[in-house]
Motif scaffolding. Structure first.
Motif, mmCIF file in Angstrom:
data_model
loop_
_atom_site.group_PDB
_atom_site.id
_atom_site.type_symbol
_atom_site.label_atom_id
_atom_site.label_comp_id
_atom_site.label_asym_id
_atom_site.label_seq_id
_atom_site.Cartn_x
_atom_site.Cartn_y
_atom_site.Cartn_z
ATOM 1 N N ASP A 69 0.886 -1.107 -0.311
ATOM 2 C CA ASP A 69 -0.385 -0.238 0.384
ATOM 3 C C ASP A 69 0.865 1.594 0.059
ATOM 4 O OD1 ASP A 69 -2.195 2.439 0.651
ATOM 5 O OD2 ASP A 69 -2.738 0.909 1.047
ATOM 6 N N ALA A 70 0.979 1.648 -0.514
ATOM 7 C CA ALA A 70 1.703 3.346 -1.282
ATOM 8 C C ALA A 70 1.694 4.238 0.358
ATOM 9 C CB ALA A 70 1.251 4.775 -2.288
ATOM 10 N N PRO B 146 -1.411 6.656 -22.911
ATOM 11 C CA PRO B 146 -2.147 6.746 -23.684
ATOM 12 C C PRO B 146 -3.629 6.039 -24.324
ATOM 13 C CG PRO B 146 -0.685 5.244 -24.167
ATOM 14 C CD PRO B 146 0.029 5.622 -22.419
ATOM 15 N N PRO B 147 -3.985 6.194 -24.750
ATOM 16 C CA PRO B 147 -5.235 5.838 -24.429
ATOM 17 C C PRO B 147 -5.423 4.047 -25.356
ATOM 18 C CG PRO B 147 -5.820 7.482 -25.876
ATOM 19 C CD PRO B 147 -4.536 7.143 -25.632
ATOM 20 N N GLY B 148 -5.961 3.349 -24.752
ATOM 21 C CA GLY B 148 -5.813 1.698 -24.598
ATOM 22 C C GLY B 148 -5.026 1.270 -23.954
ATOM 23 N N ILE B 149 -4.267 2.176 -22.670
ATOM 24 C CA ILE B 149 -3.809 1.116 -21.749
ATOM 25 C C ILE B 149 -3.730 2.116 -20.188
ATOM 26 C CG2 ILE B 149 -1.216 1.235 -20.244
ATOM 27 C CD1 ILE B 149 0.182 1.538 -23.664
ATOM 28 N N ASP B 150 -4.549 1.124 -19.229
ATOM 29 C CA ASP B 150 -5.119 1.582 -18.022
ATOM 30 C C ASP B 150 -4.583 0.550 -16.801
ATOM 31 O OD1 ASP B 150 -6.644 3.442 -16.760
ATOM 32 O OD2 ASP B 150 -8.602 2.327 -17.584
ATOM 33 N N PHE B 151 -4.791 1.314 -16.055
ATOM 34 C CA PHE B 151 -4.597 0.889 -14.592
ATOM 35 C C PHE B 151 -5.793 -0.135 -13.777
ATOM 36 C CE2 PHE B 151 -4.261 5.132 -14.982
ATOM 37 C CZ PHE B 151 -2.938 5.838 -14.585
ATOM 38 N N GLN C 37 -2.217 2.785 -7.779
ATOM 39 C CA GLN C 37 -3.113 3.603 -7.064
ATOM 40 C C GLN C 37 -2.280 5.327 -6.582
ATOM 41 O OE1 GLN C 37 -6.434 3.879 -7.727
ATOM 42 N NE2 GLN C 37 -6.451 2.442 -9.016
ATOM 43 N N GLY C 38 -1.609 4.966 -5.491
ATOM 44 C CA GLY C 38 -0.615 5.845 -5.019
ATOM 45 C C GLY C 38 0.281 6.219 -5.483
ATOM 46 N N ARG C 39 0.823 5.790 -6.108
ATOM 47 C CA ARG C 39 1.730 6.533 -7.424
ATOM 48 C C ARG C 39 0.946 7.295 -8.134
ATOM 49 N NH1 ARG C 39 5.608 1.984 -10.839
ATOM 50 N NH2 ARG C 39 6.873 3.576 -10.204
ATOM 51 N N ASN C 40 0.493 7.109 -8.633
ATOM 52 C CA ASN C 40 -0.063 7.737 -10.165
ATOM 53 C C ASN C 40 -0.731 9.343 -9.304
ATOM 54 O OD1 ASN C 40 -0.154 5.500 -11.732
ATOM 55 N ND2 ASN C 40 -2.459 5.417 -11.300
ATOM 56 N N PHE C 41 -1.076 9.113 -8.040
ATOM 57 C CA PHE C 41 -1.373 10.008 -7.173
ATOM 58 C C PHE C 41 -0.066 10.930 -6.740
ATOM 59 C CE2 PHE C 41 -2.374 12.755 -3.442
ATOM 60 C CZ PHE C 41 -3.194 13.318 -3.407
ATOM 61 N N SER C 42 0.723 10.414 -6.704
ATOM 62 C CA SER C 42 1.889 10.844 -6.160
ATOM 63 C C SER C 42 2.981 11.531 -7.080
ATOM 64 C CB SER C 42 3.129 9.818 -5.932
ATOM 65 O OG SER C 42 4.960 9.990 -5.542
ATOM 66 N N TYR C 43 3.733 10.920 -8.144
ATOM 67 C CA TYR C 43 4.310 11.644 -9.200
ATOM 68 C C TYR C 43 3.801 12.875 -9.834
ATOM 69 C CZ TYR C 43 6.112 7.403 -8.667
ATOM 70 O OH TYR C 43 7.078 5.983 -8.185
ATOM 71 N N LEU C 44 2.836 13.149 -9.962
ATOM 72 C CA LEU C 44 2.690 15.161 -10.610
ATOM 73 C C LEU C 44 3.477 16.082 -9.308
ATOM 74 C CD1 LEU C 44 1.755 16.216 -13.064
ATOM 75 C CD2 LEU C 44 -0.891 16.331 -10.753
ATOM 76 N N ASP C 45 3.376 15.706 -8.097
ATOM 77 C CA ASP C 45 3.638 16.421 -6.808
ATOM 78 C C ASP C 45 5.497 16.760 -6.793
ATOM 79 O OD1 ASP C 45 1.988 17.515 -5.168
ATOM 80 O OD2 ASP C 45 1.852 16.058 -3.402
ATOM 81 N N THR C 46 6.236 15.743 -7.524
ATOM 82 C CA THR C 46 7.069 15.207 -6.835
ATOM 83 C C THR C 46 8.092 16.188 -7.810
ATOM 84 O OG1 THR C 46 8.760 14.180 -5.669
ATOM 85 C CG2 THR C 46 7.956 13.377 -8.799
ATOM 86 N N GLN C 47 7.211 16.178 -9.155
ATOM 87 C CA GLN C 47 7.830 17.478 -10.516
ATOM 88 C C GLN C 47 7.615 18.617 -10.110
ATOM 89 O OE1 GLN C 47 9.491 14.922 -11.303
ATOM 90 N NE2 GLN C 47 8.583 12.717 -11.867
ATOM 91 N N LEU C 48 6.572 18.910 -9.821
ATOM 92 C CA LEU C 48 6.272 20.324 -9.998
ATOM 93 C C LEU C 48 7.441 20.054 -8.474
ATOM 94 C CD1 LEU C 48 5.069 22.812 -10.070
ATOM 95 C CD2 LEU C 48 3.214 22.050 -7.603
ATOM 96 N N LYS C 49 8.018 20.144 -7.354
ATOM 97 C CA LYS C 49 8.822 20.045 -6.553
ATOM 98 C C LYS C 49 9.539 20.119 -6.564
ATOM 99 C CE LYS C 49 10.504 20.652 -2.459
ATOM 100 N NZ LYS C 49 10.472 22.023 -1.899
ATOM 101 N N ARG C 50 10.423 19.092 -7.469
ATOM 102 C CA ARG C 50 11.691 19.248 -8.544
ATOM 103 C C ARG C 50 12.065 20.762 -9.021
ATOM 104 N NH1 ARG C 50 14.350 15.967 -11.422
ATOM 105 N NH2 ARG C 50 12.700 15.355 -12.754
ATOM 106 N N LEU C 51 10.997 20.560 -10.184
ATOM 107 C CA LEU C 51 11.570 21.663 -11.519
ATOM 108 C C LEU C 51 10.345 22.640 -11.012
ATOM 109 C CD1 LEU C 51 10.701 18.177 -14.251
ATOM 110 C CD2 LEU C 51 12.853 19.531 -13.459
#
Ligand code: HDE
Length: 703
Positions: free
Chosen positions: A169-170, A356-361, A368-382
């Motif tokens: 669990d994330a 992309p369309p045709g691939i899903d979770f 599910q937790g990762r899908n939430f986390s990675y956007l945050d980390t990019q904003l912080k880093r970049l």
């Protein structure tokens, strides 16, 4: 007045990279060799003096008015961005993915529609726990993150070189990473899990036991990024044009087979060449030996998922290849290094939610937790929501949206309309057909914080993994556990780990306990579900059983002395090159040696700088006089004794025997030692190298 110390315009040894300037769009322009570009400020003002700050008189105070100096230092002061909280140390390369055949039956993803289609790709390999400047051969999971610039948007398959994870669990991820990285009060050790906090946490998390087997195995000390597998880890979905879903697991398989180093070697490589893995990738690609992986997929439906022994949403489990065969669907080739490490490898932003369309979770709670986390980390880093404007992150297909402004906005929507719907008839609109549609899975239930019962078996696959290893690989696991736990100071933590090992394999547990000097064996840890012993071994899990069938892509270190036999040397060189391997000369002086016939042979390393741990096999091509001098050199002796202890194949000329003997290696000790005195013996030696290591020797050397 002295206009002090102005170096000449071109002092670079190679003259490389001196002849390019950047255009407005950041593109590089070549200029004629005799046309040195004028140095400018960031805003293009030509600079007259880049050696001295502006000051009053030769020895007076500096002036704030010196805007060139101010701009230069200001920019330098801001060169660093936060390193990734995990996977900080990484190395990337460009390449392409080539689709083998249409998968339209399973997915409408554009990348899988046409055989032969090539999709641009960028891959970043990494370690997890170490900081950005840590060494490459830490015992650790390797990140294997692939960005595919498809015609319908970027697909990031952000995987690892190990198919399972520590936690289910994330929500436990911050705890796991805090425990693994340096301890907060003392800030050490870094880039290693051999410390109390890590094993304290792990020993309290039975769900991590399968992963423990993998990270204590040789998978965690790969010889090269080029020789490791990659895994998407989670179960994903493929969705076709009829909106039908098929579950999928992604596996990357290296064309050159798998290979790892031994721990004693890893420790020494970290000292001899902390950049071992990045240098390996750089050199292979620069030499045109492009590494390649095949993408395979394990496809299954709901009925398989329901009947499988474990929950397909549980990222601590695999589906053995013998149970569900991976189907090759394409290949990934890495053929170009980035122009600039920071711009590309450091600024690349991977996000699991980029599909992309045709691939899903699937509902895997880690995914599910990762899908939430990675956007945050990019904003912080970049530092800006416009990180997608960076060339490495931007899609290579057409895109159109109404996002605007923010820090560093490089592309805002053109024209009047910056919203939709609008009646100006301007701008893009959604497309229910072409657009991404989530698979319409029916979900219903109470809002709870619960883990499914089907996630409760923490030991059976750990046992299956251990049972699937060859005896040397099992020994390595026992040695790794012993090493790691020997660095744990609290006896209770060591014993708690042994109590888990008892649920995996009793011999493993007693071996580790014995080597740690634990006198009273603990009771086996309480298991939520009794560990199974009916899971058959899976040969696909062993590295040794899935090694290469050639010596291609490997490296031989040839120690030369003055007076060496040049004919034999040339024979060796062509045999190695014919095998697709690389040879590097190690000599007493980096300037090279003079062979018996007076030929000068260049060296790549001096002996101290080129220890045998950097090579897959070694050769001692020494004259008698040369060997006589080298027996007095500790580095030459270590070169030989390490190669022997690390079970490498060793070729030697008769003149080199005294050095072997000095290093404690009997010239006829085993079949891994080949006397080189003819073309036939050279070819036999190079062929023997295909086995990579003589594991039978390991019992004798007892590292
Ligand atoms: Fe990551 N992970 N991760 N991870 N991960 C990051 O994103 C995270 C997990 C993986 O080369 C971060 O850009 C959470 C599993 C790779 O740039 C961050 C969880 C797997 C990379 C993050 C996981 C991975 C990352 C840090 C628990 C294997 C490097 C910097 C649910 C399938 C990508 C960044 C690169 C990077 C979060 C677990 C692989 C913080 C919350 C499982 C290869 O967002």
């Amino acid at each position: 007045m002295a206009k002090s110390a102005r170096p000449s315009a071109r002092q670079s040894a190679s003259g490389l990279d001196q002849n390019s300037v950047r255009g407005n769009g950041g593109e590089l322009h070549q200029v004629a060799a005799d046309e040195t570009p004028v140095l400018t400020t960031a805003l293009g003002t030509p600079v007259s003096d880049d050696q001295n700050t502006l000051r009053i008189g030769e020895r007076g105070p500096s002036l704030i008015e010196d805007s060139h100096f101010r701009e230069k230092i200001f920019h330098f002061d801001h060169e660093r961005i936060p390193e990734r909280v995990v996977h900080a140390r990484g190395y990337g390369a460009h390449g392409y993915f080539e689709t083998y055949q249409s998968l339209a039956k399973y997915t409408r993803a554009d990348i899988f529609q046409r055989a032969g289609e090539k999709t641009p790709a960028f891959v970043r390999f990494s370690t997890v726990a170490g900081n950005k400047g840590s060494f490459d051969l830490a015992r650790d999971v390797r990140g294997f993150a692939v960005k595919l610039y498809t015609k319908e948007g970027n697909w990031d398959l952000v995987g690892n070189n190990i198919p399972v994870f520590f936690i289910q669990d994330a929500i436990k991820f911050p705890d796991l990473i805090h425990a693994a990285k340096q301890e907060p009060d003392r800030a050490f050790p870094q880039a290693q899990t051999a410390h109390d906090n890590f094993w304290d946490f792990i020993s309290l998390m039975p769900e991590s036991m399968h992963m423990v087997m993998w990270i204590m195995s040789d998978r965690a000390i790969p010889r090269s990024f080029r020789f490791m597998q990659g895994f998407g880890v989670h179960t994903f979905r493929l969705v076709n044009a009829k909106d039908e879903s098929t579950f999928v697991k992604f596996i990357w398989k290296p064309k050159l087979g798998m290979q790892s180093v031994v721990w004693n070697e890893a420790v020494k490589i970290n000292g001899a060449d902390p950049d071992f893995h990045r240098r390996d990738l750089w050199e292979a690609i620069q030499a045109g030996n492009f590494p390649e992986w095949e993408l395979t997929v394990q496809l299954f439906d709901q009925a398989f998922a329901d009947s499988f022994d474990f929950d397909i949403l549980d990222a601590t489990k695999i589906i053995p290849e013998e149970v569900l065969e991976p189907i090759p669907v394409g290949r990934l080739v890495l053929d170009r290094m980035p122009d600039n490490f920071f711009a590309e490898t450091e600024q690349v932003a991977f996000m699991t939610q980029n599909v992309p369309p045709g691939i899903d979770f699937s509902n895997d709670p880690l995914l599910q937790g990762r899908n939430f986390s990675y956007l945050d980390t990019q904003l912080k880093r970049l530092g800006s929501p416009n990180f997608t404007h960076l060339p490495i992150n931007a899609p290579k297909c057409p895109f159109a949206h109404f996002q605007q402004d923010g820090h560093m906005a490089m592309r805002n929507p053109a024209g009047r309309a910056n919203y939709e719907p609008n009646s100006w008839g301007l701008g893009p609109r959604e497309d229910p057909q072409r657009g991404f549609r989530s698979f319409a899975d029916a979900e219903e239930g109470q809002k709870v914080r619960l883990r499914a019962e089907s996630f409760a078996d923490h030991y059976s696959q750990a046992r299956q993994f251990f049972n699937s290893q060859t005896p040397p690989e099992q020994r390595h696991i026992a040695m790794a556990l012993t090493f790691e736990l020997s660095k744990v100071q609290a006896p209770a933590i060591r014993e708690r780990m042994v109590s888990h090992l008892l649920n995996i394999d009793e011999t493993l547990a007693t071996t580790v306990a014995d080597k740690l000097g634990i006198r009273d064996m603990p009771e086996p840890a309480e298991a939520a579900v009794p560990p199974r012993d009916d899971l058959p071994p899976s040969p696909a899990l062993s590295i040794i059983q899935n090694g290469p069938d050639s010596f291609e892509g490997r490296k031989v270190g040839v120690m030369l002395s003055d007076g060496a036999d040049v004919a034999l040397f040339e024979e060796l060189r062509s045999a190695i090159e014919a095998e697709g391997a690389v040879m590097e000369v190690v000599a007493p002086k980096v300037g090279g040696v003079e062979a018996a016939d007076g030929t000068h042979i260049e060296a790549r390393h001096m002996i101290d700088g080129g220890p045998s741990v950097l090579f897959d096999a070694v050769v001692l091509l020494l004259s008698e006089a040369g060997a006589e001098l080298l027996v007095k050199e500790a580095a030459a002796k270590d070169f030989v004794s390490d190669a022997f202890a690390h079970c490498k194949f060793i070729g030697f000329t008769p003149g080199a025997e005294p050095l072997l003997i000095k290093a404690g290696v009997a010239p006829d000790a085993d079949e891994g030692l080949t006397r080189l005195d003819s073309a036939a013996s050279v070819s036999a030696f190079v062929q023997s190298c295909r086995k990579l290591r003589l594991w039978a020797r390991e019992a004798a050397v007892k590292l």
